[in-house]
Enzyme design. Structure first.
Site, mmCIF file in Angstrom:
data_model
loop_
_atom_site.group_PDB
_atom_site.id
_atom_site.type_symbol
_atom_site.label_atom_id
_atom_site.label_comp_id
_atom_site.label_asym_id
_atom_site.label_seq_id
_atom_site.Cartn_x
_atom_site.Cartn_y
_atom_site.Cartn_z
ATOM 1 N N ASP A 1 49.229 -7.723 29.010
ATOM 2 C CA ASP A 1 49.636 -6.463 29.634
ATOM 3 C C ASP A 1 48.734 -6.175 30.836
ATOM 4 O O ASP A 1 47.511 -6.020 30.681
ATOM 5 C CB ASP A 1 49.504 -5.337 28.595
ATOM 6 C CG ASP A 1 50.340 -4.125 28.939
ATOM 7 O OD1 ASP A 1 50.880 -4.066 30.060
ATOM 8 O OD2 ASP A 1 50.460 -3.220 28.093
ATOM 9 N N ASP A 2 49.323 -6.118 32.011
ATOM 10 C CA ASP A 2 48.579 -5.832 33.251
ATOM 11 C C ASP A 2 47.624 -6.954 33.646
ATOM 12 O O ASP A 2 46.623 -6.705 34.320
ATOM 13 C CB ASP A 2 47.778 -4.530 33.139
ATOM 14 C CG ASP A 2 48.640 -3.281 33.089
ATOM 15 O OD1 ASP A 2 49.861 -3.414 32.867
ATOM 16 O OD2 ASP A 2 48.105 -2.172 33.264
ATOM 17 N N CYS B 1 55.505 -1.530 33.013
ATOM 18 C CA CYS B 1 55.763 -2.295 31.785
ATOM 19 C C CYS B 1 57.229 -2.403 31.384
ATOM 20 O O CYS B 1 57.779 -3.505 31.273
ATOM 21 C CB CYS B 1 54.985 -1.681 30.624
ATOM 22 S SG CYS B 1 53.202 -1.682 30.886
ATOM 23 N N HIS C 1 58.683 -3.086 25.627
ATOM 24 C CA HIS C 1 58.000 -1.798 25.689
ATOM 25 C C HIS C 1 58.556 -0.937 24.555
ATOM 26 O O HIS C 1 59.767 -0.869 24.358
ATOM 27 C CB HIS C 1 58.231 -1.122 27.037
ATOM 28 C CG HIS C 1 57.385 0.094 27.234
ATOM 29 N ND1 HIS C 1 56.071 0.006 27.647
ATOM 30 C CD2 HIS C 1 57.650 1.401 27.049
ATOM 31 C CE1 HIS C 1 55.568 1.228 27.705
ATOM 32 N NE2 HIS C 1 56.503 2.099 27.352
ATOM 33 N N ASP D 1 53.242 -8.964 32.223
ATOM 34 C CA ASP D 1 54.368 -8.151 32.700
ATOM 35 C C ASP D 1 54.278 -7.840 34.198
ATOM 36 O O ASP D 1 55.281 -7.626 34.857
ATOM 37 C CB ASP D 1 54.531 -6.871 31.864
ATOM 38 C CG ASP D 1 53.250 -6.062 31.730
ATOM 39 O OD1 ASP D 1 52.199 -6.484 32.266
ATOM 40 O OD2 ASP D 1 53.291 -4.995 31.080
ATOM 41 N N HIS D 2 53.070 -7.836 34.731
ATOM 42 C CA HIS D 2 52.835 -7.607 36.171
ATOM 43 C C HIS D 2 51.341 -7.673 36.398
ATOM 44 O O HIS D 2 50.587 -7.940 35.458
ATOM 45 C CB HIS D 2 53.384 -6.247 36.639
ATOM 46 C CG HIS D 2 53.081 -5.150 35.684
ATOM 47 N ND1 HIS D 2 51.822 -4.633 35.555
ATOM 48 C CD2 HIS D 2 53.848 -4.515 34.759
ATOM 49 C CE1 HIS D 2 51.848 -3.709 34.603
ATOM 50 N NE2 HIS D 2 53.055 -3.631 34.087
#
Lengths: 97, 410
Positions: free
Chosen positions: B12-13, B51, B105, B301-302
């Site tokens: 995540d991130d 997300c 999510h 996710d990014h």
């Protein structure tokens, strides 16, 4: 094999100026959508009007633009959108699904 | 030999602040080891740097304009179209599909069920200790507990003496053990919560990144010609107790430089913490004799802005916010070796690997769905028509399987 490899992203905003809900606007508050396309050479982004009730972007209602030439500016710090003739890129983005 | 399994790991991130992506600061030996046996996409991008839209887009292989999800508050099956997901498709092909941690999510965006039972054979697992994540559990200098951004902790003093990603890794290992010797192939998706804020991580990981060696972002100021609409004011940081004390002005800040260094130190430490959990998973895969038959996909996710352009968040179209790690380990294809011994970053922090098969062409997370299908020998979804709201199974991405057979040109 000769096709230009591109990657696309987008981000919504509630307004042209930063405000408290700029990071995560609710769908009903989205007024602008930033569509980006990027290649090895550049990242081009158009911020255009967006209608959340119809999910339609108006590609002719341009709120702002960004163009970064990655070879000279890998950190995307110098926006040259206003310096260059970008009509061809607008058409390219407009033609995408 | 039958069909291959899939271990799908999503952080995540997690931006490309990894050794295998050339980051000179990051200590990520386990992900680097995986990269050395994988095809590594050096220029992979998420479709929207937040997300729920990104995960839904990747797992359905549809762009946000097709999922019509730009925030957290709608479920694509009722709001846009009843699109099939990657795990749903594999389930329909006979796979046992399992979700651990944050894959979809949570909440409305996945129908309060992580899209069970469409996508998963069993209900998704969520680490119980996540309930403490945003409570006052971070020790401050005043001896009290706060809701801080910087939250390096003594794990033994935390509720349950554990952290969420540790629980997810343990649950994933348990599930892997349960699959040994079974004929039915599996798709196990493991979503780690870090390096997302708050940086609630084991405190020992900070020692890998001495503050005196931590650089600031190379471009910490808001660019002069950046249109205001392109900027995000990193509101989620501002809500944390320790950040509020900084009195950073809205919307442009800045954050004081000494706090910037702490923030960057904690982000990198969180990356190493996630790397250790990935190492546990891969070592278990190896020890259980599954690594010869299991495809491993690792991504995020990014990305996240670590002070570049005066930003401290995702929520933008900048490369640092949209670019993600993406690697595929395909046994016998990307590497002949299939061993993944756990690498302890504290005792082997200087260990370096060479990427197995780097690919520089631009790719996207919507490409993952068709590519995984093809690598498994399944029929990949067809390209979507221009309007595809009523098409259950199609892809808006590209099938990258050809890149595993042919080196890129030019």
């Amino acid at each position: 094999a000769n096709k230009e490899h591109m990657a696309f992203s987008q981000y919504p905003r509630p307004a042209d100026q930063p405000q408290l809900n700029s990071d995560l606007p609710l769908l009903k508050d989205i007024r602008v959508m930033g569509y980006s396309m990027r290649t090895w050479d550049y990242r081009f982004t158009l911020w255009v009007a967006f209608d959340p009730s119809t999910f339609q972007a108006n590609m002719s209602d341009i709120h702002a633009g960004e163009l970064y030439m990655v070879a000279d500016d890998p950190g995307e710090d110098v926006n040259v959108f206003s310096r260059l003739e970008h009509v061809a890129m607008v058409r390219k983005l407009d033609a995408l699904p | 030999k039958g069909r291959r399994n899939v271990l799908f790991i999503i952080a995540d991130d997690l931006r490309t602040s990894l050794g295998c992506y050339g980051d000179p600061v990051a200590r990520s030996p386990n992900m680097d080891q995986l990269a050395s046996r994988s095809q590594v996409f050096l220029n992979a991008y998420a479709q929207q740097a937040v997300c729920a839209p990104s995960r839904t887009s990747m797992l359905t292989s549809r762009r946000p304009d097709t999922t019509r999800l730009y925030d957290f508050y709608s479920y694509w099956r009722v709001h846009a179209g009843n699109y099939s997901t990657l795990p749903q498709y594999l389930k329909s092909q006979g796979y046992a599909t399992m979700s651990v941690g944050k894959v979809f999510h949570q909440g409305i965006a996945s129908n309060f069920s992580d899209d069970f039972p469409y996508s998963w054979s069993v209900p998704a697992y969520h680490p119980p200790s996540y309930r403490y994540e945003n409570l006052e559990v971070c020790p401050g200098r005043d001896g009290a507990l706060h809701r801080n951004l910087l939250c390096a902790v003594n794990v033994s003093e935390q509720p349950g003496a554990v952290l969420p990603d540790m629980e997810s890794a343990a649950q994933a290992v348990t599930l892997l053990k349960s699959r040994v010797g079974r004929r039915q192939p599996f798709f196990l998706a493991v979503g780690f919560h870090k390096p997302h804020i708050p940086f609630r991580i084991p405190q020992e990981f900070l020692s890998l990144y001495p503050l005196e060696e931590m650089p600031l972002a190379p471009d910490p100021d808001v660019p002069e010609l950046l249109p205001p609409v392109a900027y995000n004011p990193w509101m989620d940081l501002r809500k944390r107790d320790d950040v509020q004390k900084l009195n950073a002005s809205f919307p442009y800040g800045p954050i004081p430089k000494d706090f910037q260094l702490l923030l960057r130190q904690h982000y990198y430490a969180a990356v190493s913490y996630v790397d250790a959990q990935v190492g546990r998973l891969l070592a278990a895969l190896d020890e259980l004799g599954l690594s010869d038959d299991t495809l491993v996909v690792l991504t995020s996710d990014h990305g996240w802005s670590l002070g570049e352009h005066g930003e401290w968040a995702k929520y933008s179209n900048f490369n640092v916010a949209t670019r993600v790690p993406l690697m595929f380990y395909v046994p016998g294809v990307t590497s002949a070796a299939s061993s993944f011994p756990f690498i302890d970053v504290f005792s082997q922090s200087g260990r370096r690997f060479q990427n197995g098969r780097p690919v520089e062409n631009m790719v996207e997370l919507v490409d993952v769905f068709p590519t995984v299908c093809s690598l498994l020998g399944l029929k990949a979804p067809r390209p979507c028509p221009r309007v595809s709201f009523k098409v259950e199974l199609c892809t808006e991405g590209k099938n990258l399987v050809h890149s595993f057979r042919h080196r890129e040109r030019g």
